[in-house]
Design a protein around this motif. Structure first.
Motif, PDB file in Angstrom:
ATOM      1  N   ARG A  24     -28.480  72.091 104.643  1.00 36.82           N
ATOM      2  CA  ARG A  24     -27.528  71.340 105.465  1.00 36.82           C
ATOM      3  C   ARG A  24     -26.244  71.064 104.693  1.00 36.82           C
ATOM      4  NH1 ARG A  24     -32.223  68.619 107.234  1.00 36.82           N
ATOM      5  NH2 ARG A  24     -31.854  66.852 105.818  1.00 36.82           N
ATOM      6  N   ALA A  25     -26.368  70.769 103.410  1.00 39.89           N
ATOM      7  CA  ALA A  25     -25.184  70.544 102.583  1.00 39.89           C
ATOM      8  C   ALA A  25     -24.357  71.816 102.460  1.00 39.89           C
ATOM      9  CB  ALA A  25     -25.602  70.043 101.200  1.00 39.89           C
ATOM     10  N   LEU A  26     -25.020  72.976 102.368  1.00 35.89           N
ATOM     11  CA  LEU A  26     -24.302  74.250 102.308  1.00 35.89           C
ATOM     12  C   LEU A  26     -23.491  74.471 103.581  1.00 35.89           C
ATOM     13  CD1 LEU A  26     -23.708  76.999 100.964  1.00 35.89           C
ATOM     14  CD2 LEU A  26     -25.807  77.857 102.071  1.00 35.89           C
ATOM     15  N   GLU A  27     -24.079  74.154 104.735  1.00 34.81           N
ATOM     16  CA  GLU A  27     -23.350  74.288 105.995  1.00 34.81           C
ATOM     17  C   GLU A  27     -22.102  73.413 105.995  1.00 34.81           C
ATOM     18  OE1 GLU A  27     -26.001  73.339 109.134  1.00 34.81           O
ATOM     19  OE2 GLU A  27     -27.302  75.106 108.858  1.00 34.81           O
ATOM     20  N   GLN A  28     -22.230  72.190 105.498  1.00 32.95           N
ATOM     21  CA  GLN A  28     -21.085  71.286 105.462  1.00 32.95           C
ATOM     22  C   GLN A  28     -20.023  71.777 104.483  1.00 32.95           C
ATOM     23  OE1 GLN A  28     -23.760  67.873 104.833  1.00 32.95           O
ATOM     24  NE2 GLN A  28     -22.688  66.837 106.493  1.00 32.95           N
ATOM     25  N   PHE A  29     -20.457  72.310 103.352  1.00 31.57           N
ATOM     26  CA  PHE A  29     -19.505  72.848 102.383  1.00 31.57           C
ATOM     27  C   PHE A  29     -18.685  73.976 103.000  1.00 31.57           C
ATOM     28  CE2 PHE A  29     -18.553  76.214  99.294  1.00 31.57           C
ATOM     29  CZ  PHE A  29     -17.715  75.517  98.421  1.00 31.57           C
ATOM     30  N   ASN A  30     -19.354  74.878 103.681  1.00 30.61           N
ATOM     31  CA  ASN A  30     -18.656  76.018 104.280  1.00 30.61           C
ATOM     32  C   ASN A  30     -17.695  75.594 105.380  1.00 30.61           C
ATOM     33  OD1 ASN A  30     -19.892  77.976 102.650  1.00 30.61           O
ATOM     34  ND2 ASN A  30     -21.660  78.156 104.017  1.00 30.61           N
ATOM     35  N   LYS A  83     -27.087  57.448 101.662  1.00 30.53           N
ATOM     36  CA  LYS A  83     -26.334  56.218 101.891  1.00 30.53           C
ATOM     37  C   LYS A  83     -25.068  56.139 101.044  1.00 30.53           C
ATOM     38  CE  LYS A  83     -30.707  53.734 102.580  1.00 30.53           C
ATOM     39  NZ  LYS A  83     -31.581  52.644 102.060  1.00 30.53           N
ATOM     40  N   ALA A  84     -25.181  56.464  99.761  1.00 27.20           N
ATOM     41  CA  ALA A  84     -24.046  56.276  98.852  1.00 27.20           C
ATOM     42  C   ALA A  84     -23.111  57.487  98.854  1.00 27.20           C
ATOM     43  CB  ALA A  84     -24.549  55.989  97.432  1.00 27.20           C
ATOM     44  N   VAL A  85     -23.647  58.673  98.577  1.00 24.60           N
ATOM     45  CA  VAL A  85     -22.819  59.890  98.534  1.00 24.60           C
ATOM     46  C   VAL A  85     -23.433  60.947  99.446  1.00 24.60           C
ATOM     47  CG1 VAL A  85     -21.760  61.669  97.078  1.00 24.60           C
ATOM     48  CG2 VAL A  85     -22.157  59.384  96.138  1.00 24.60           C
ATOM     49  N   PRO A  86     -23.200  60.876 100.756  1.00 26.38           N
ATOM     50  CA  PRO A  86     -23.688  61.930 101.647  1.00 26.38           C
ATOM     51  C   PRO A  86     -22.870  63.203 101.442  1.00 26.38           C
ATOM     52  CG  PRO A  86     -22.329  60.388 102.861  1.00 26.38           C
ATOM     53  CD  PRO A  86     -22.479  59.813 101.480  1.00 26.38           C
ATOM     54  N   PRO A  87     -23.432  64.370 101.727  1.00 28.98           N
ATOM     55  CA  PRO A  87     -22.677  65.618 101.571  1.00 28.98           C
ATOM     56  C   PRO A  87     -21.385  65.652 102.382  1.00 28.98           C
ATOM     57  CG  PRO A  87     -25.007  66.083 101.871  1.00 28.98           C
ATOM     58  CD  PRO A  87     -24.824  64.617 102.125  1.00 28.98           C
ATOM     59  N   SER A  88     -21.321  64.889 103.461  1.00 30.52           N
ATOM     60  CA  SER A  88     -20.124  64.873 104.306  1.00 30.52           C
ATOM     61  C   SER A  88     -18.963  64.124 103.660  1.00 30.52           C
ATOM     62  CB  SER A  88     -20.454  64.208 105.644  1.00 30.52           C
ATOM     63  OG  SER A  88     -20.948  62.883 105.448  1.00 30.52           O
ATOM     64  N   ASP A  89     -19.178  63.503 102.507  1.00 30.37           N
ATOM     65  CA  ASP A  89     -18.143  62.690 101.873  1.00 30.37           C
ATOM     66  C   ASP A  89     -16.915  63.524 101.503  1.00 30.37           C
ATOM     67  OD1 ASP A  89     -17.728  59.879 100.504  1.00 30.37           O
ATOM     68  OD2 ASP A  89     -17.035  61.363  99.064  1.00 30.37           O
ATOM     69  N   ASN A  90     -17.113  64.670 100.886  1.00 26.75           N
ATOM     70  CA  ASN A  90     -16.007  65.570 100.529  1.00 26.75           C
ATOM     71  C   ASN A  90     -16.575  66.945 100.206  1.00 26.75           C
ATOM     72  OD1 ASN A  90     -16.253  65.913  97.397  1.00 26.75           O
ATOM     73  ND2 ASN A  90     -16.452  63.699  97.717  1.00 26.75           N
ATOM     74  N   LYS A  91     -15.730  67.924 100.072  1.00 26.47           N
ATOM     75  CA  LYS A  91     -16.187  69.309  99.912  1.00 26.47           C
ATOM     76  C   LYS A  91     -17.033  69.488  98.653  1.00 26.47           C
ATOM     77  CE  LYS A  91     -14.596  74.141 100.177  1.00 26.47           C
ATOM     78  NZ  LYS A  91     -15.308  74.455 101.443  1.00 26.47           N
ATOM     79  N   THR A  93     -18.315  62.936  92.063  1.00 24.29           N
ATOM     80  CA  THR A  93     -18.318  61.890  93.080  1.00 24.29           C
ATOM     81  C   THR A  93     -19.306  60.819  92.651  1.00 24.29           C
ATOM     82  OG1 THR A  93     -17.843  63.526  94.805  1.00 24.29           O
ATOM     83  CG2 THR A  93     -18.590  61.349  95.517  1.00 24.29           C
ATOM     84  N   LYS A  94     -18.821  59.561  92.495  1.00 24.57           N
ATOM     85  CA  LYS A  94     -19.659  58.464  92.024  1.00 24.57           C
ATOM     86  C   LYS A  94     -19.482  57.264  92.953  1.00 24.57           C
ATOM     87  CE  LYS A  94     -19.288  59.743  87.118  1.00 24.57           C
ATOM     88  NZ  LYS A  94     -19.015  59.257  85.753  1.00 24.57           N
ATOM     89  N   ARG A  95     -20.613  56.667  93.379  1.00 27.03           N
ATOM     90  CA  ARG A  95     -20.501  55.512  94.274  1.00 27.03           C
ATOM     91  C   ARG A  95     -21.687  54.569  94.093  1.00 27.03           C
ATOM     92  NH1 ARG A  95     -19.314  58.004  98.728  1.00 27.03           N
ATOM     93  NH2 ARG A  95     -17.089  57.820  98.265  1.00 27.03           N
TER      94      ARG A  95
END
Length: 476
Positions: A57-63, A174-182, A284-286
């Motif tokens: 799922r993270a790969l899909e978001q990255f692309n 919760k803290a760093v979802p893949p949707s946060d940034n590329k 990415t740190k949160r």
């Protein structure tokens, strides 16, 4: 200390970072990022299906995401081509068996960390140590006294196997979802290694724990993940060290850090980074902080060709607090873009941000920050202070603070100063017997004192030596 002793210590410090080993790996993926690559990484790690699905799922978001090129004055990332990066290298050591005896490591890996001083630091100043080489943690050890109190300090791959419920709940949800940034999405797809720290309720880990991340191979990416959970009333200090030798091809570091600070808990996260001048550092740190919890980010960014790093805290509960102390050093060809983000989402929350930067030989530093105070977060306060020191007219330093204040009953302060090392200051110190270089180094040491005084003495000394070497142009 004599000048000869100074030179020997500088040479020793330089040698600790600027060395490289012949590449030796048990498994290595091809360059680039495809679904097949993700499946190979997951298979090599023998991961459960739920983690593989999160990776995909993270790969899909990255692309689906564009490169972050819209920010004003952002570092140039045009050279960053994921298709030219090797995302996963497993070193020639049985990482699944778990190594907690330093002598069991292969000689080349053991020699690498010996030179970096990791065994000595473990003996003298730490409750536990993890060491990552390329994509995998090759050594992990925790003092028994903390294990007996329920503290967990292990590598992330072991955490996926042994603590799945904690991981399913907290890992990139919760803290760093893949949707946060590329690059968070990239990290979610190819992450490997890193540390899991769990501190039970009301337990104070009195000595720091450390993880050290070393990239040895040319043209690789390192994507370690750090997950820290401090339950209510718990306390822990985590130290992260990073380095890589210099190559002609670029390396990419895109780690992820997630910290959960319980009610009345305290977490300090300290970073001393000395990436080589061919490395792009895009972390990415949160942290998420509950009522009366306290989060501290202490970071020193010495190396890299370009850095984009903005540790972030979400002050979720009443009375939560956050403190950032950062120092950045940029020399020739470096663009160090750092800062902090704080979200005041509850009443009576407090944050302080102290940013210090040094630039020389045409290098660029930039403070890029965000403070958001939500409607209803009454009686909250924030103070931001940015100080920049430049060595010459070719170097630059920028400050880009951004504040979103949606509540009237708050206290907000911001201060920024930019200056050059003054001739009168240097002359005064020279009149007291120092030469020009020693005078400038003393001024810089005083300038960065707020961060060094927050570190254990071994790391404060190391940070000062790294800054001195950077000033001399000896690193990189």
């Amino acid at each position: 200390m004599s000048s000869e002793q100074d030179h020997l210590q500088d040479t020793d410090t330089e040698a600790r970072f600027d060395f490289k080993k012949e590449e030796s790996s048990a498994f290595k993926t091809e360059k680039g990022l495809t679904e097949e690559t993700i499946r190979l990484i997951s298979e090599d790690k023998d991961e459960p299906e739920w983690m593989l699905q999160r990776r995909l799922r993270a790969l899909e978001q990255f692309n689906a995401m564009p490169m972050p090129t819209s920010w004003p004055e952002a570092p140039d990332l045009s050279e960053v081509d994921v298709e030219e990066i090797v995302p996963y290298i497993r070193p020639d050591v049985d990482v699944r068996a778990g190594v907690d005896d330093w002598t069991e490591l292969p000689d080349d890996i053991k020699d690498t960390f010996d030179k970096l001083g990791i065994p000595e630091a473990e003996k003298n100043a730490l409750s536990g140590v993890g060491a990552q080489y390329e994509s995998e943690v090759v050594y992990q050890n925790m003092q028994e006294q903390w294990e007996e109190k329920g503290v967990i300090f292990c590598d992330m791959d072991e955490a996926v196997r042994e603590h799945p419920e904690k991981l399913k709940e907290h890992f990139m949800t919760k803290a760093v979802p893949p949707s946060d940034n590329k690059f968070a999405a990239l990290h979610g797809a190819v992450w490997s290694g890193g540390s899991f720290v769990y501190v039970p309720e009301d337990v104070t880990v009195e000595m720091p724990v450390q993880a050290y991340f070393r990239m040895n191979s040319e043209g690789m990416g390192q994507f370690e993940h750090t997950l820290i959970i401090a339950e209510d009333g718990a306390e822990v200090h985590y130290i992260e060290g990073c380095s890589a030798p210099k190559y002609s091809a670029f390396n990419l570091h895109a780690g992820g850090v997630e910290v959960f600070v319980g009610e009345d808990a305290h977490v300090q996260y300290s970073t001393v980074q000395n990436w080589s001048k061919n490395t792009y550092n895009l972390n990415t740190k949160r942290a998420i902080v509950e009522s009366e919890g306290r989060m501290e980010w202490i970071s020193g960014s010495m190396g890299s060709k370009a850095t984009m790093l903005y540790p972030s805290s979400v002050l979720k509960g009443r009375g939560a607090s956050d403190n950032h102390i950062t120092i950045a050093f940029a020399g020739d060809g470096q663009d160090i873009d750092t800062g902090a983000k704080v979200y005041h989402n509850a009443p009576e929350t407090k944050s302080t941000i102290e940013s210090k930067s040094i630039s020389k030989d045409g290098g660029r530093t930039n403070y890029r920050g965000l403070v958001h105070i939500a409607d209803g977060a009454e009686n909250s306060s924030t103070a931001v202070e940015c100080d920049a020191l430049m060595f010459d007219n070719e170097s630059t330093s920028d400050t880009m603070p951004y504040m979103e204040i949606n509540e009237s009953s708050v206290d907000v302060a911001h201060e920024a100063t930019v200056g050059k090392i003054g001739d009168e200051d240097v002359f005064y110190l020279q009149s007291r017997g120092l030469d020009d270089d020693d005078a400038k180094q003393m001024i810089v040491s005083g300038f960065i004192e707020p961060i060094t005084e927050e570190l254990p003495i071994e790391y404060a000394v190391e940070l000062n030596r790294l800054v001195e070497l950077e000033m001399e142009g000896s690193l990189g």
